[in-house]
Design a protein around this motif. Structure first.
Motif, PDB file in Angstrom:
ATOM      1  N   LYS A 196       8.692  -3.475  -3.050  1.00 53.27           N
ATOM      2  CA  LYS A 196       9.934  -4.172  -2.705  1.00 53.27           C
ATOM      3  C   LYS A 196      10.172  -5.260  -3.754  1.00 53.27           C
ATOM      4  O   LYS A 196       9.220  -5.926  -4.166  1.00 53.27           O
ATOM      5  CB  LYS A 196       9.816  -4.873  -1.331  1.00 53.27           C
ATOM      6  CG  LYS A 196       9.834  -3.964  -0.136  1.00 53.27           C
ATOM      7  CD  LYS A 196       8.550  -3.254   0.198  1.00 53.27           C
ATOM      8  CE  LYS A 196       7.378  -4.118   0.501  1.00 53.27           C
ATOM      9  NZ  LYS A 196       6.185  -3.301   0.882  1.00 53.27           N
TER      10      LYS A 196
ATOM     11  N   THR B  87       9.229   8.913  10.721  1.00 54.30           N
ATOM     12  CA  THR B  87       8.888   7.569  11.180  1.00 54.30           C
ATOM     13  C   THR B  87      10.131   6.804  11.636  1.00 54.30           C
ATOM     14  O   THR B  87      10.076   6.070  12.609  1.00 54.30           O
ATOM     15  CB  THR B  87       8.170   6.795  10.054  1.00 54.30           C
ATOM     16  OG1 THR B  87       7.160   7.642   9.528  1.00 54.30           O
ATOM     17  CG2 THR B  87       7.538   5.532  10.550  1.00 54.30           C
ATOM     18  N   ASP B  88      11.245   6.983  10.928  1.00 57.47           N
ATOM     19  CA  ASP B  88      12.428   6.190  11.315  1.00 57.47           C
ATOM     20  C   ASP B  88      13.130   6.706  12.574  1.00 57.47           C
ATOM     21  O   ASP B  88      14.065   6.078  13.058  1.00 57.47           O
ATOM     22  CB  ASP B  88      13.405   5.965  10.143  1.00 57.47           C
ATOM     23  CG  ASP B  88      13.640   7.191   9.320  1.00 57.47           C
ATOM     24  OD1 ASP B  88      13.055   8.225   9.677  1.00 57.47           O
ATOM     25  OD2 ASP B  88      14.396   7.128   8.338  1.00 57.47           O
TER      26      ASP B  88
ATOM     27  N   GLN C 165      11.403  -6.079   5.845  1.00 57.84           N
ATOM     28  CA  GLN C 165      10.450  -5.443   4.922  1.00 57.84           C
ATOM     29  C   GLN C 165      10.383  -6.184   3.581  1.00 57.84           C
ATOM     30  O   GLN C 165       9.491  -5.940   2.777  1.00 57.84           O
ATOM     31  CB  GLN C 165      10.851  -3.969   4.718  1.00 57.84           C
ATOM     32  CG  GLN C 165       9.695  -3.089   4.276  1.00 57.84           C
ATOM     33  CD  GLN C 165      10.007  -1.602   4.361  1.00 57.84           C
ATOM     34  OE1 GLN C 165      11.073  -1.216   4.817  1.00 57.84           O
ATOM     35  NE2 GLN C 165       9.083  -0.776   3.924  1.00 57.84           N
TER      36      GLN C 165
ATOM     37  N   GLY D  44       1.424   1.148   9.806  1.00 55.48           N
ATOM     38  CA  GLY D  44       2.472   2.094   9.447  1.00 55.48           C
ATOM     39  C   GLY D  44       1.902   3.477   9.167  1.00 55.48           C
ATOM     40  O   GLY D  44       2.473   4.487   9.554  1.00 55.48           O
TER      41      GLY D  44
ATOM     42  N   SER E 237       0.824  -1.205   0.000  1.00 60.91           N
ATOM     43  CA  SER E 237       0.000   0.000   0.000  1.00 60.91           C
ATOM     44  C   SER E 237       0.862   1.260   0.000  1.00 60.91           C
ATOM     45  O   SER E 237       0.457   2.289  -0.537  1.00 60.91           O
ATOM     46  CB  SER E 237      -0.907   0.004   1.219  1.00 60.91           C
ATOM     47  OG  SER E 237      -0.116  -0.008   2.400  1.00 60.91           O
ATOM     48  N   THR E 238       2.075   1.164   0.566  1.00 69.00           N
ATOM     49  CA  THR E 238       2.910   2.364   0.657  1.00 69.00           C
ATOM     50  C   THR E 238       4.280   2.218   0.012  1.00 69.00           C
ATOM     51  O   THR E 238       4.939   3.219  -0.242  1.00 69.00           O
ATOM     52  CB  THR E 238       3.153   2.776   2.129  1.00 69.00           C
ATOM     53  OG1 THR E 238       3.416   1.608   2.871  1.00 69.00           O
ATOM     54  CG2 THR E 238       2.006   3.512   2.733  1.00 69.00           C
ATOM     55  N   SER E 239       4.729   0.970  -0.185  1.00 69.32           N
ATOM     56  CA  SER E 239       6.054   0.821  -0.792  1.00 69.32           C
ATOM     57  C   SER E 239       6.119  -0.420  -1.673  1.00 69.32           C
ATOM     58  O   SER E 239       5.317  -1.350  -1.504  1.00 69.32           O
ATOM     59  CB  SER E 239       7.138   0.772   0.296  1.00 69.32           C
ATOM     60  OG  SER E 239       7.047  -0.432   0.993  1.00 69.32           O
TER      61      SER E 239
ATOM     62  N   GLY F  22       7.523  -3.142   7.169  1.00 68.70           N
ATOM     63  CA  GLY F  22       8.340  -1.957   7.413  1.00 68.70           C
ATOM     64  C   GLY F  22       8.321  -1.503   8.865  1.00 68.70           C
ATOM     65  O   GLY F  22       9.326  -0.999   9.382  1.00 68.70           O
TER      66      GLY F  22
ATOM     67  N   ASP G 209       2.963   6.926  10.758  1.00 65.27           N
ATOM     68  CA  ASP G 209       3.428   8.022   9.894  1.00 65.27           C
ATOM     69  C   ASP G 209       2.676   9.315  10.263  1.00 65.27           C
ATOM     70  O   ASP G 209       3.271  10.390  10.349  1.00 65.27           O
ATOM     71  CB  ASP G 209       3.186   7.707   8.405  1.00 65.27           C
ATOM     72  CG  ASP G 209       4.006   6.502   7.902  1.00 65.27           C
ATOM     73  OD1 ASP G 209       5.000   6.139   8.567  1.00 65.27           O
ATOM     74  OD2 ASP G 209       3.638   5.922   6.860  1.00 65.27           O
TER      75      ASP G 209
ATOM     76  N   GLY H   2       2.375  -3.593   7.981  1.00 67.42           N
ATOM     77  CA  GLY H   2       2.737  -2.810   6.807  1.00 67.42           C
ATOM     78  C   GLY H   2       2.111  -1.428   6.900  1.00 67.42           C
ATOM     79  O   GLY H   2       1.749  -0.958   7.985  1.00 67.42           O
ATOM     80  N   GLY H   3       1.971  -0.789   5.745  1.00 68.32           N
ATOM     81  CA  GLY H   3       1.451   0.569   5.728  1.00 68.32           C
ATOM     82  C   GLY H   3      -0.016   0.633   6.066  1.00 68.32           C
ATOM     83  O   GLY H   3      -0.489   1.614   6.636  1.00 68.32           O
TER      84      GLY H   3
ATOM     85  N   ARG I 118      10.929  -2.331  11.567  1.00 65.19           N
ATOM     86  CA  ARG I 118      12.200  -1.583  11.662  1.00 65.19           C
ATOM     87  C   ARG I 118      12.174  -0.591  12.831  1.00 65.19           C
ATOM     88  O   ARG I 118      13.191   0.006  13.157  1.00 65.19           O
ATOM     89  CB  ARG I 118      12.472  -0.861  10.342  1.00 65.19           C
ATOM     90  CG  ARG I 118      12.707  -1.859   9.213  1.00 65.19           C
ATOM     91  CD  ARG I 118      12.718  -1.203   7.864  1.00 65.19           C
ATOM     92  NE  ARG I 118      13.859  -0.335   7.666  1.00 65.19           N
ATOM     93  CZ  ARG I 118      14.029   0.447   6.606  1.00 65.19           C
ATOM     94  NH1 ARG I 118      13.132   0.448   5.653  1.00 65.19           N
ATOM     95  NH2 ARG I 118      15.093   1.206   6.500  1.00 65.19           N
TER      96      ARG I 118
HETATM   97  P1  ADP Z   1       3.257  -2.048   2.595  1.00 65.15           P
HETATM   98  O1  ADP Z   1       3.726  -3.430   2.152  1.00 65.15           O
HETATM   99  O2  ADP Z   1       1.838  -2.027   3.072  1.00 65.15           O
HETATM  100  O3  ADP Z   1       3.562  -0.985   1.587  1.00 65.15           O
HETATM  101  P2  ADP Z   1       5.591  -1.993   4.322  1.00 65.15           P
HETATM  102  O4  ADP Z   1       5.714  -3.351   4.947  1.00 65.15           O
HETATM  103  O5  ADP Z   1       6.533  -1.683   3.210  1.00 65.15           O
HETATM  104  O6  ADP Z   1       4.087  -1.717   3.905  1.00 65.15           O
HETATM  105  O7  ADP Z   1       5.758  -0.924   5.481  1.00 65.15           O
HETATM  106  C1  ADP Z   1       5.545   0.457   5.253  1.00 65.15           C
HETATM  107  C2  ADP Z   1       5.550   1.168   6.586  1.00 65.15           C
HETATM  108  O8  ADP Z   1       6.770   0.867   7.268  1.00 65.15           O
HETATM  109  C3  ADP Z   1       5.514   2.685   6.471  1.00 65.15           C
HETATM  110  O9  ADP Z   1       4.170   3.141   6.550  1.00 65.15           O
HETATM  111  C4  ADP Z   1       6.345   3.160   7.654  1.00 65.15           C
HETATM  112  O10 ADP Z   1       5.479   3.527   8.710  1.00 65.15           O
HETATM  113  C5  ADP Z   1       7.122   1.931   8.101  1.00 65.15           C
HETATM  114  N1  ADP Z   1       8.588   2.103   8.016  1.00 65.15           N
HETATM  115  C6  ADP Z   1       9.349   2.016   6.909  1.00 65.15           C
HETATM  116  N2  ADP Z   1      10.639   2.220   7.201  1.00 65.15           N
HETATM  117  C7  ADP Z   1      10.708   2.427   8.533  1.00 65.15           C
HETATM  118  C8  ADP Z   1      11.771   2.703   9.456  1.00 65.15           C
HETATM  119  N3  ADP Z   1      13.035   2.799   9.061  1.00 65.15           N
HETATM  120  N4  ADP Z   1      11.443   2.856  10.763  1.00 65.15           N
HETATM  121  C9  ADP Z   1      10.175   2.750  11.161  1.00 65.15           C
HETATM  122  N5  ADP Z   1       9.130   2.496  10.356  1.00 65.15           N
HETATM  123  C10 ADP Z   1       9.392   2.347   9.058  1.00 65.15           C
END
Ligand code: ADP
Length: 261
Positions: free
Chosen positions: A14, A144-145, A241, A130, A10-12, A215, A134, A101-102, A218
């Motif tokens: 990979k 967020t990080d 992630q 996430g 939904s947000t990134s 994500g 955010d 995730g997001g 992390r």
């Molecule tokens: P999706 O698969 O739904 O796109 P992800 O598993 O890629 O989601 O996670 C995205 C979320 O991870 C973001 O909304 C953010 O809040 C969180 N995120 C990404 N990097 C970091 C980080 N370095 N530290 C903390 N949270 C993080």
């Protein structure tokens, strides 16, 4: 033989390339998810890092929320089975997976053979996702990080009782107005998220070893809050992630071996 797994979330986005279903030879992440140019950008980055092109890829599987829109894939499969496969590769023998995730929170239960047995999901509400973190980071004028580092500085976490993102945001603003410290507010947010996930995990039953993917894994503050709630240690692989993309690349390898060209 190279296989490619892409997880369009939904947000990134990979993507991972595996050699012979064993070794990760390239990975790329782009912070744009479904419905954006994230998927094509992540593939460009991946191929550039690895010095590869589509001709080198024996099979490609897409997973994640945006998987149906990725036309270059040979096949698409659900993120649940990909997360189970990918996490079992990263933490062999993992029995419970918390994936944040997001946009959703999932808890998966695997049997001793590493097969997905059951799962629960919170997809109707942003609380604890996430996206929620955010938004909270934005209100606190941080990123967020940074949340994990701030959480570690907390002395007395505040109590956030609303689970709804909008109400929790007003609570955070009240705590700021009352002069509570940012680390205490961050730790309070993480604790409130952990209580919700622990509820999901208890519905399913927690068997160790427990691993966390997505994500949000992390964020060490989120991980520690969940460890306290479920009363068990949580392993977080460096590639947390990428779990879905790794699972897709592993599945692609199985497919390529059963359908050699
Ligand atoms: P999706 O698969 O739904 O796109 P992800 O598993 O890629 O989601 O996670 C995205 C979320 O991870 C973001 O909304 C953010 O809040 C969180 N995120 C990404 N990097 C970091 C980080 N370095 N530290 C903390 N949270 C993080």
């Amino acid at each position: 033989m190279y296989t490619l797994g892409i997880d369009i979330g939904s947000t990134s986005s990979k993507a991972v390339v595996l050699e012979d279903g064993e070794r990760i030879i390239a990975r790329a992440l782009y912070s744009l998810g479904t419905g954006t140019s994230g998927a094509s950008r992540v593939i460009d980055d991946l191929f550039e890092n690895a010095g590869l092109s589509w001709e080198d890829i024996a099979y490609c599987i897409a997973t994640g929320y945006g998987r149906q829109r990725f036309e270059q894939a040979d096949e698409e499969i659900s993120e649940l089975s990909c997360h189970a496969l990918g996490m079992n590769y990263l933490i062999p023998g993992v029995r419970t997976i918390i994936d944040i995730g997001g946009q959703d929170v999932k808890v998966l239960s695997l049997n001793e053979q590493g097969t997905l047995e059951k799962f629960v999901m919170n997809e109707k509400c942003a609380a604890g996702t996430g996206r929620f973190l955010d938004v909270m980071a934005g209100v606190l004028e941080t990123s967020t990080d940074e949340l994990g580092i701030l959480d570690a500085q907390s002395i007395e976490p505040v109590k956030i009782s609303s689970t709804c993102t909008v109400f929790a945001e007003s609570e955070v603003i009240s705590h700021l107005a009352e002069g509570d410290s940012i680390p205490d507010i961050v730790a309070g947010i993480h604790n409130s998220c952990a209580q919700r996930t622990a509820g999901l995990a208890r519905r399913l039953g927690v068997t160790e070893p427990v691993g966390m993917s997505g994500g949000v894994a992390r964020n060490t503050g989120v991980v520690h809050a969940r460890e306290r709630e479920i009363g068990a240690p949580i392993a977080v692989p460096g590639d947390c992630q990428f779990a879905g993309a790794i699972g897709a690349a592993l599945k692609a390898c199985q497919k390529a071996k059963s359908n050699p060209c």
